[in-house]
Design an enzyme around this catalytic site. Sequence first.
Site, short mmCIF file in Angstrom:
data_model
loop_
_atom_site.label_atom_id
_atom_site.label_comp_id
_atom_site.label_asym_id
_atom_site.label_seq_id
_atom_site.Cartn_x
_atom_site.Cartn_y
_atom_site.Cartn_z
N GLY A 7 -63.83 35.27 49.58
CA GLY A 7 -64.91 35.84 50.40
C GLY A 7 -65.23 34.88 51.52
O GLY A 7 -65.94 33.90 51.33
N PRO A 68 -69.65 40.33 48.91
CA PRO A 68 -70.90 41.11 48.80
C PRO A 68 -71.26 41.34 47.33
O PRO A 68 -70.37 41.53 46.49
CB PRO A 68 -70.56 42.42 49.52
CG PRO A 68 -69.44 42.07 50.45
CD PRO A 68 -68.65 41.00 49.75
N ASN A 95 -75.70 37.17 46.48
CA ASN A 95 -77.03 37.64 46.07
C ASN A 95 -76.89 38.67 44.94
O ASN A 95 -77.38 39.79 45.05
CB ASN A 95 -77.75 38.30 47.25
CG ASN A 95 -78.55 37.29 48.07
OD1 ASN A 95 -79.04 36.30 47.54
ND2 ASN A 95 -78.68 37.57 49.36
N SER A 118 -79.57 29.85 49.60
CA SER A 118 -80.51 30.12 50.69
C SER A 118 -80.24 29.21 51.88
O SER A 118 -79.81 28.07 51.71
CB SER A 118 -81.96 29.92 50.21
OG SER A 118 -82.86 30.19 51.27
N LYS A 169 -83.37 33.09 42.99
CA LYS A 169 -83.05 33.52 44.37
C LYS A 169 -83.65 34.90 44.67
O LYS A 169 -84.11 35.17 45.79
CB LYS A 169 -81.53 33.53 44.60
CG LYS A 169 -81.11 34.00 46.01
CD LYS A 169 -81.67 33.10 47.08
CE LYS A 169 -81.41 33.40 48.53
NZ LYS A 169 -80.82 34.58 49.03
N HIS A 172 -87.18 34.28 45.45
CA HIS A 172 -87.19 33.64 46.78
C HIS A 172 -87.17 34.72 47.86
O HIS A 172 -87.91 34.68 48.85
CB HIS A 172 -85.99 32.71 46.90
CG HIS A 172 -85.56 32.36 48.30
ND1 HIS A 172 -84.92 33.26 49.15
CD2 HIS A 172 -85.67 31.22 49.02
CE1 HIS A 172 -84.66 32.67 50.30
NE2 HIS A 172 -85.10 31.43 50.26
N GLU A 176 -89.68 35.79 50.83
CA GLU A 176 -89.19 35.92 52.22
C GLU A 176 -89.71 37.23 52.85
O GLU A 176 -90.17 37.25 54.00
CB GLU A 176 -87.67 35.89 52.16
CG GLU A 176 -86.91 35.98 53.45
CD GLU A 176 -85.41 35.92 53.14
OE1 GLU A 176 -84.90 34.83 52.77
OE2 GLU A 176 -84.73 36.96 53.24
N TYR A 177 -89.64 38.33 52.09
CA TYR A 177 -90.13 39.62 52.59
C TYR A 177 -91.62 39.51 52.96
O TYR A 177 -92.06 39.97 54.01
CB TYR A 177 -90.01 40.72 51.53
CG TYR A 177 -88.64 41.35 51.34
CD1 TYR A 177 -87.49 40.59 51.25
CD2 TYR A 177 -88.53 42.72 51.22
CE1 TYR A 177 -86.25 41.19 51.03
CE2 TYR A 177 -87.30 43.33 51.00
CZ TYR A 177 -86.16 42.56 50.91
OH TYR A 177 -84.95 43.15 50.70
N1 NAI Z 1 -75.96 36.37 55.22
C1 NAI Z 1 -76.94 35.73 54.57
O1 NAI Z 1 -77.97 35.32 55.14
C2 NAI Z 1 -76.83 35.44 53.12
C3 NAI Z 1 -75.95 36.11 52.32
N2 NAI Z 1 -75.92 35.84 50.98
C4 NAI Z 1 -75.01 36.55 50.08
O2 NAI Z 1 -73.71 35.97 50.19
C5 NAI Z 1 -72.71 36.97 49.96
C6 NAI Z 1 -71.81 37.05 51.18
O3 NAI Z 1 -72.62 37.34 52.31
P1 NAI Z 1 -72.06 37.27 53.82
O4 NAI Z 1 -71.12 36.12 53.97
O5 NAI Z 1 -73.26 37.38 54.69
O6 NAI Z 1 -71.21 38.64 53.87
P2 NAI Z 1 -70.04 39.04 54.89
O7 NAI Z 1 -70.01 40.51 54.89
O8 NAI Z 1 -70.19 38.30 56.16
O9 NAI Z 1 -68.73 38.48 54.15
C7 NAI Z 1 -68.21 39.00 52.97
C8 NAI Z 1 -66.71 38.71 52.94
O10 NAI Z 1 -66.20 39.10 51.67
C9 NAI Z 1 -64.94 39.75 51.89
N3 NAI Z 1 -64.68 40.60 50.73
C10 NAI Z 1 -65.30 41.73 50.35
N4 NAI Z 1 -64.80 42.19 49.19
C11 NAI Z 1 -63.82 41.32 48.83
C12 NAI Z 1 -62.92 41.24 47.72
N5 NAI Z 1 -62.94 42.16 46.74
N6 NAI Z 1 -62.04 40.22 47.68
C13 NAI Z 1 -62.02 39.30 48.67
N7 NAI Z 1 -62.85 39.29 49.74
C14 NAI Z 1 -63.74 40.31 49.81
C15 NAI Z 1 -65.12 40.52 53.19
O11 NAI Z 1 -63.86 40.83 53.77
C16 NAI Z 1 -65.93 39.51 54.00
O12 NAI Z 1 -65.11 38.62 54.72
C17 NAI Z 1 -73.50 38.28 49.71
O13 NAI Z 1 -73.71 38.43 48.33
C18 NAI Z 1 -74.82 38.04 50.41
O14 NAI Z 1 -75.87 38.83 49.90
C19 NAI Z 1 -76.70 34.88 50.40
C20 NAI Z 1 -77.59 34.19 51.17
C21 NAI Z 1 -77.74 34.42 52.58
O1 5RP Z 2 -80.54 36.27 51.00
C1 5RP Z 2 -80.68 36.33 52.21
C2 5RP Z 2 -81.59 35.41 52.92
O2 5RP Z 2 -82.28 34.58 52.04
C3 5RP Z 2 -79.92 37.36 52.95
O3 5RP Z 2 -80.05 37.26 54.33
C4 5RP Z 2 -80.29 38.71 52.45
O4 5RP Z 2 -79.42 39.68 53.01
C5 5RP Z 2 -81.75 39.03 52.77
O5 5RP Z 2 -82.18 40.17 52.07
P1 5RP Z 2 -82.28 41.60 52.82
O6 5RP Z 2 -80.87 41.94 53.25
O7 5RP Z 2 -82.81 42.55 51.78
O8 5RP Z 2 -83.20 41.42 53.99
#
Ligand code: NAI
Ligand code: 5RP
Length: 299
Positions: A7, A68, A95, A118, A169, A172, A176-177
Amino acid sequence: MQLGLIGLGRMGQIVVDRTLAAGHDVVAFDLDDEAVATAADAGADPADSLADFVDQLGSEKRIWLMVPAGEAVDVTLEELEDHLDGDDVVVDGGNSYFEDSVRRAESCPAAYLDCGTSGGPAGAELGFSLMVGGPQWAYDELEPVFDAVATGPDGHERMGPAGSGHYVKMIHNGVEYALMQAYGEGFELLHEGRFDLDLENVASVWNNGAVIRSWLLELCEEAFREEGTDLGTVADRVEGGSTGTWTVQEGLEQEVPLPLIYTALSERFGSRADDGRFSRRLANRLRYGFGRHEVPRRE
Ligand SMILES: NC(=O)C1=CN([C@@H]2O[C@H](COP(=O)(O)OP(=O)(O)OC[C@H]3O[C@@H](n4cnc5c(N)ncnc54)[C@H](O)[C@@H]3O)[C@@H](O)[C@H]2O)C=CC1
Ligand SMILES: O=C(CO)[C@H](O)[C@H](O)COP(=O)(O)O
């Protein structure tokens, strides 16, 4: 240490960069070839399939999932299952819902760490705050990687047994909300109120010594600087919602009142009527600020 990363999106790529920068080796896999190529450019060893990924890892596998939350985690674990044993460690840094993590920890042949992350893509340079649940030995084993991905040794802690990292988390995110809602309401009143105020100036002066200064407030300041004091074309329909929903459900189950978090979640659902509320438009811009979530724009 050698870490396998599955990922490589907004968050996973940062885990790759920070792990490499700390001198570790990374094997990188994603369904998206471009994401794999980006990780390879950064110095990771690219894997072109999950089979190739597993082959490149040593006998004691250390694997970090940053896909995801939901089905992608289950699908990945199913595919890994036959290649894992009790000496291996899998970290889920996404998450995920904490009860899913408890279930996965029970069925995964490897030691399973649920790691709430976070800081968001915008926090990449500082490092993340990591809330980890699962066996102590596995946490200790991964400590060098946690040191690298987090802000440092103080940026990660073991919260307790399986599920506790994602539980912390989840809450948390509920906080945040509520914070986003509070800032949103304040700025909405300032915007609609008696004086013709420059909201970037207000946010800036609040960020310098005021009781309510915070990173979210710095992101408010950035939003007004980049979008204008009326938030320009930022629309009011706010996506997301799952982590807030889980927090409210848990409050009901534990009979702990969460009126602020519930209201913030309701506002988010209410935003889907698209009636142009300023507080919701600010929430949208803040989700971009911390999470790089796409900003819906109005015509
Ligand atoms: N963006 C944010 O602020 C935050 C995100 N998270 C969590 O971190 C995780 C990733 O988030 P992001 O990086 O923002 O998402 P993103 O959508 O930017 O990246 C997800 C990646 O996973 C890959 N992927 C999906 N299914 C797959 C599989 N079966 N095998 C291999 N690769 C696969 C996709 O191609 C993509 O590159 C999520 O659970 C998200 O909720 C946690 C904290 C903050
Ligand atoms: O975990 C996070 C920040 O701490 C991610 O940005 C998360 O996607 C936020 O939750 P939502 O998508 O429901 O706004």
